[in-house]
Design a protein around this motif. Structure first.
Motif, PDB file in Angstrom:
ATOM      1  N   ILE A   9       0.852  -1.204   0.000  1.00 25.28           N
ATOM      2  CA  ILE A   9       0.000   0.000   0.000  1.00 25.28           C
ATOM      3  C   ILE A   9       0.890   1.258   0.000  1.00 25.28           C
ATOM      4  O   ILE A   9       0.638   2.217  -0.732  1.00 25.28           O
ATOM      5  CB  ILE A   9      -0.946  -0.009   1.230  1.00 25.28           C
ATOM      6  N   VAL A  10       1.959   1.210   0.808  1.00 26.96           N
ATOM      7  CA  VAL A  10       2.878   2.353   0.871  1.00 26.96           C
ATOM      8  C   VAL A  10       3.435   2.657  -0.522  1.00 26.96           C
ATOM      9  O   VAL A  10       3.405   3.796  -0.988  1.00 26.96           O
ATOM     10  CB  VAL A  10       4.045   2.076   1.872  1.00 26.96           C
ATOM     11  N   GLN A  11       3.905   1.592  -1.177  1.00 27.88           N
ATOM     12  CA  GLN A  11       4.520   1.808  -2.497  1.00 27.88           C
ATOM     13  C   GLN A  11       3.515   2.337  -3.522  1.00 27.88           C
ATOM     14  O   GLN A  11       3.798   3.283  -4.243  1.00 27.88           O
ATOM     15  CB  GLN A  11       5.140   0.519  -3.007  1.00 27.88           C
ATOM     16  N   LYS A  12       2.380   1.689  -3.538  1.00 29.06           N
ATOM     17  CA  LYS A  12       1.351   2.120  -4.502  1.00 29.06           C
ATOM     18  C   LYS A  12       0.933   3.569  -4.233  1.00 29.06           C
ATOM     19  O   LYS A  12       0.821   4.381  -5.163  1.00 29.06           O
ATOM     20  CB  LYS A  12       0.150   1.160  -4.387  1.00 29.06           C
ATOM     21  N   GLY A  13       0.750   3.891  -2.942  1.00 25.70           N
ATOM     22  CA  GLY A  13       0.335   5.250  -2.569  1.00 25.70           C
ATOM     23  C   GLY A  13       1.369   6.283  -2.998  1.00 25.70           C
ATOM     24  O   GLY A  13       1.035   7.279  -3.662  1.00 25.70           O
ATOM     25  N   VAL A  14       2.646   6.025  -2.696  1.00 24.03           N
ATOM     26  CA  VAL A  14       3.716   6.990  -3.031  1.00 24.03           C
ATOM     27  C   VAL A  14       3.832   7.141  -4.552  1.00 24.03           C
ATOM     28  O   VAL A  14       4.001   8.241  -5.070  1.00 24.03           O
ATOM     29  CB  VAL A  14       5.058   6.550  -2.403  1.00 24.03           C
ATOM     30  N   GLU A  15       3.662   6.006  -5.213  1.00 22.09           N
ATOM     31  CA  GLU A  15       3.702   6.013  -6.683  1.00 22.09           C
ATOM     32  C   GLU A  15       2.615   6.941  -7.225  1.00 22.09           C
ATOM     33  O   GLU A  15       2.855   7.757  -8.113  1.00 22.09           O
ATOM     34  CB  GLU A  15       3.395   4.590  -7.139  1.00 22.09           C
ATOM     35  N   ARG A  16       1.443   6.797  -6.659  1.00 25.74           N
ATOM     36  CA  ARG A  16       0.316   7.612  -7.119  1.00 25.74           C
ATOM     37  C   ARG A  16       0.526   9.102  -6.818  1.00 25.74           C
ATOM     38  O   ARG A  16      -0.068   9.964  -7.453  1.00 25.74           O
ATOM     39  CB  ARG A  16      -1.005   7.151  -6.475  1.00 25.74           C
TER      40      ARG A  16
END
Ligand code: ADP
Length: 506
Positions: free
Chosen positions: A473-480
């Motif tokens: 979730i952290v990675q996806k969120g930061v990516e977004r």
């Protein structure tokens, strides 16, 4: 009277006396000291052979001495005719002065001649050295010209005048005559000829023409080659000559073209694959969403019924029954968390995020409140070192990202260790890097990538509870949010996770 025994013989020495032929035999001295001094002015033997009349003051003898051009020297006639002593003295003095002057001039002239000679010699040496240097330079040039790997050619008014072996080889020729005397344009591909012709015509006019360019050459056998050309011009005996250095770049061009084609192909394939993957991802996300969503109802039923069993049928169930029912409740609760996380993950991908400046300080305060319930139990601390510069992001997403990182920091500690999490921001020019540091168990570098994948966990749930979705979730969120995430850690030495986001323009 015997010659030399009369008046003449008394006046001159014996050796000076005239001989039988009526001429002087030699000149050395005279009994008369004045005349002796005068005689010494003349070169030795000068008087020898002169007619005797000259010593006697006869007019014929005057010219012989007079011709010697003594300037002020007195005529011999006056000496020999027995002029008064005074006149002789004056004449002797004048002759002496004249002789000194002459000697000085001779000396001066000799010195001048010596200097001129030295200069001349130096000039000769210099000329010799220059000639040698020229010869050396020519030899060197010749060696370079002949052994150069690059083709070198010289042309005049667009016609070859000199080419090296590499030039001949490049164009498939074996003798210089096949090239020399022929137009440069004959060796240029027809579709490049006009351009090159124009350059050949413009160069002598002093117009700026490119000194480096690529073109296509033409061999006498009709085959073509790609050329890299370096041109320079020089004047020889007032005539403009053009020097070209050619390099065959056919292979390089071919390789470049191949690379370009491959790249283009690769790009197309990547684009295709990306859009395929995007489509699959979307499908998967909506599948995950609907499955998770749909799973919740039966799960709730299971959870509720198992809880009801435990509550309402406690007496009727034996110990094993109660244990089973209890396990169903725990498993259902775990599944609920999993579904929640999955939903959060897929929501992150589906949501349209509007990015704007956000204040991390207030978000972190919320994170603390959110996690605050756990803190007294865990006896942990979360220290925020601020202020953190404003960043561009999305509040809810950042709350989730930071919450996951902080809760991991508090969770993954060795037994007996009081968890301590420190958060601070680092201004890195266009971006702000947020650091979340803990004193936990740490992560070995080989797992840095893996832990961000969905369901990836390094420990069993018994040791550290969790779903393995938090960091995904952290990675996806930061990516977004258009940022980056990473970590620095070593086993047993705590972890330092970081999130980098664009700094807001303040
Ligand atoms: P979860 O926390 O639910 O296990 P995450 O995706 O958040 O899942 O983390 C994946 C794994 O990465 C964790 O199971 C753990 O092994 C490791 N990990 C994450 N954060 C830390 C941390 N701060 N210190 C040590 N290990 C961590």
């Amino acid at each position: 009277m015997e010659p030399g025994s009369g008046r003449g013989a008394g006046f001159f020495s014996r050796r000076f006396a005239p001989d039988w032929s009526g001429r002087f035999r030699g000149v050395a001295s005279s009994r008369c000291p004045k005349l002796s001094a005068l005689i010494s002015l003349y070169p030795a033997g000068y008087l020898a052979g002169l007619p005797i009349r000259s010593a006697r003051g006869g007019d014929g003898g005057l010219s012989a001495l007079g011709n010697w051009n003594l300037g002020h020297a007195p005529p011999v006639r006056s000496l020999c005719a027995g002029e008064p002593e005074r006149e002789l003295e004056r004449a002797t003095r004048a002759l002496g002065a004249s002789r000194e002057q002459l000697e000085e001039r001779v000396e001066e002239r000799t010195a001048e001649l010596g200097a001129a000679n030295d200069a001349f010699m130096a000039e000769i040496v210099e000329h010799k050295q220059t000639a040698e240097a020229l010869r050396d330079s020519h030899t060197r040039f010749q060696a370079i010209f002949e052994n150069s790997m690059d083709a070198i050619g010289v042309s005049k008014s667009g016609v070859h005048v000199l080419v090296n072996a590499a030039y001949l080889k490049m164009f498939g020729c074996s003798r210089a005559e096949e090239v020399v005397g022929r137009s440069v344009l004959e060796f240029i591909s027809p579709n490049q000829r006009e351009l090159i012709r124009e350059r050949i015509q413009l160069r002598p006019m002093g117009t700026d023409v490119p000194a480096h360019y690529e073109t296509r050459g033409l061999r006498p056998d009709g085959s073509e080659l790609d050329l890299e050309v370096a041109v320079s011009a020089y004047k020889l005996k007032g005539e403009l000559h053009t020097l070209v250095i050619l390099r065959d770049i056919t292979e390089r061009k071919r390789a470049d073209e191949q690379i370009r084609k491959l790249n283009a192909e690769l790009e197309t394939r990547v684009t295709e694959r990306t859009s395929q993957l995007e489509a699959i991802n979307k499908e998967l996300e909506s599948f995950t969403y609907s499955v998770s969503h749909d799973l919740r109802a039966p799960l709730r039923a299971m959870q509720g019924l198992a809880a009801a069993l435990l509550e309402d049928y406690q007496e009727k169930l034996d110990a094993a029954g109660r244990d089973y029912a209890g396990r169903i409740v725990t498993a259902a609760a775990r599944m609920e968390t999993l579904i929640q996380d999955l939903l959060a993950y897929s929501r992150l991908s589906r949501l349209d995020l509007e990015l704007r400046p956000v204040d991390l300080n207030t978000i972190l305060a919320d994170v603390r409140t959110q996690l605050g319930v756990d803190l007294p139990d865990r006896n942990g601390t979360v220290v925020i070192e601020g202020p953190i510069p404003p960043m561009v992001g999305h509040r809810a997403t950042l709350l989730q990202v930071m919450s996951n990182l902080v809760s991991n920091g508090l969770k993954f500690v060795s037994p007996g260790v009081t968890p301590r999490v420190r958060i601070h921001g680092e201004d890195r020019g266009p971006v702000v890097r947020l650091w979340v540091e803990d004193n936990g168990i740490g992560i070995a570098p080989e797992y840095y990538e893996r832990i961000f994948r969905i369901f990836e966990r390094l420990h069993g749930v018994e040791t550290y509870p969790g779903t393995g979705i938090g960091l995904a979730i952290v990675q996806k969120g930061v990516e977004r949010l258009g940022g980056r995430v990473g970590l620095e850690s070593a086993e047993g030495l705590g972890s330092r996770f970081w999130v980098e986001l664009r700094k807001a323009n303040v």
